[in-house]
Design an enzyme around this catalytic site. Sequence first.
Site, short mmCIF file in Angstrom:
data_model
loop_
_atom_site.label_atom_id
_atom_site.label_comp_id
_atom_site.label_asym_id
_atom_site.label_seq_id
_atom_site.Cartn_x
_atom_site.Cartn_y
_atom_site.Cartn_z
N ASP A 67 -76.66 -68.18 25.59
CA ASP A 67 -76.74 -66.74 25.36
C ASP A 67 -77.17 -65.99 26.61
O ASP A 67 -77.58 -66.58 27.61
CB ASP A 67 -77.71 -66.44 24.21
CG ASP A 67 -78.95 -67.34 24.23
OD1 ASP A 67 -79.43 -67.65 25.34
OD2 ASP A 67 -79.44 -67.72 23.16
N ASN A 137 -87.90 -68.30 13.28
CA ASN A 137 -87.16 -67.91 12.08
C ASN A 137 -85.95 -68.82 11.83
O ASN A 137 -85.11 -68.53 10.99
CB ASN A 137 -86.71 -66.45 12.15
CG ASN A 137 -85.76 -66.18 13.31
OD1 ASN A 137 -85.37 -67.09 14.05
ND2 ASN A 137 -85.37 -64.92 13.47
N HIS A 139 -83.54 -69.62 14.06
CA HIS A 139 -82.30 -69.35 14.79
C HIS A 139 -82.03 -70.41 15.85
O HIS A 139 -82.95 -71.05 16.37
CB HIS A 139 -82.30 -67.93 15.39
CG HIS A 139 -83.17 -67.72 16.59
ND1 HIS A 139 -83.86 -66.54 16.81
CD2 HIS A 139 -83.47 -68.50 17.67
CE1 HIS A 139 -84.52 -66.61 17.95
NE2 HIS A 139 -84.30 -67.80 18.48
N GLU A 144 -79.17 -65.32 14.43
CA GLU A 144 -80.30 -64.99 13.58
C GLU A 144 -80.00 -65.33 12.12
O GLU A 144 -78.84 -65.57 11.75
CB GLU A 144 -80.60 -63.50 13.72
CG GLU A 144 -80.92 -63.04 15.14
CD GLU A 144 -82.33 -63.41 15.60
OE1 GLU A 144 -82.88 -64.42 15.13
OE2 GLU A 144 -82.87 -62.68 16.45
#
Length: 270
Positions: A67, A137, A139, A144
Amino acid sequence: MQIVLCDDAEQTAREAAKWVQALLVHKTRPVLGLATGSTPIRLYQELIQLYQQQKISFANCTTFNLDEYFDIAPAHKQSYRSFMQTQLFNHIDINLQNTHLPACSQGQNPRLVGLEYEQHIAAAGGIDLQILGIGSNGHIGFNEPTSSLASRTRLKTLTAQTMSDNSRLFSPDEVQPTMAMTMGIATIMDARYVLLIATGLGKAEAVRQMVCGPVSAYCPASVLQMHEHAIVVLDKAAASLISDQQYLKVAEQENQRMIEIYGLQFIAES
């Protein structure tokens, strides 16, 4: 899913480095997927040391990062290009022309940038080994919760949790990006091997959901249960909520014995 339990973050980095070393040593033109964030820094330090000891070379290696923040200059100190230069590329013999990030500026169409990134990966022959971290979380990359399990490289809006987790990296006078280009979940799953590293209590619940929970878009990392060659390297803290750890230790011993006898698949494909 192959679970490797380690005592601490340092051992986790050493164990992960063994997989990267095997790829670089035995594959003629390896394609390596890279990650950013605090977790892989120790791994990159191990790889730099192995390079300095002349045990590995990156000269024929092509890399693709997971990313990059949207509309950030490559030279910006918070860009992932700068991170990779500082933490790895500046210290090894890699050809920078063979290092790729899904960079996208305000003046570019993110959909076209994502498609082009996918095409570059395919032209390189696909990713042999994709390094991953995991967000608190769940990811992977910047996929996400609620991300499509069939997604490809695209622009994603970051969640409040991710923004909060990453805020420690930005000074009060810096603008923190709210969007990023990321490999999709399907892109990650296309890698021949995936190597996920997690350390610390802050990742324990996400790790538990990834390993023990249902496959769900609400925990994107859980999709790795469906990957044929997923290696998950954990320190004690990150693994603390996983049950039946004695079995996992025995299973890992047997996995290592089989690797010693038969080798790794990406070695066989060299």
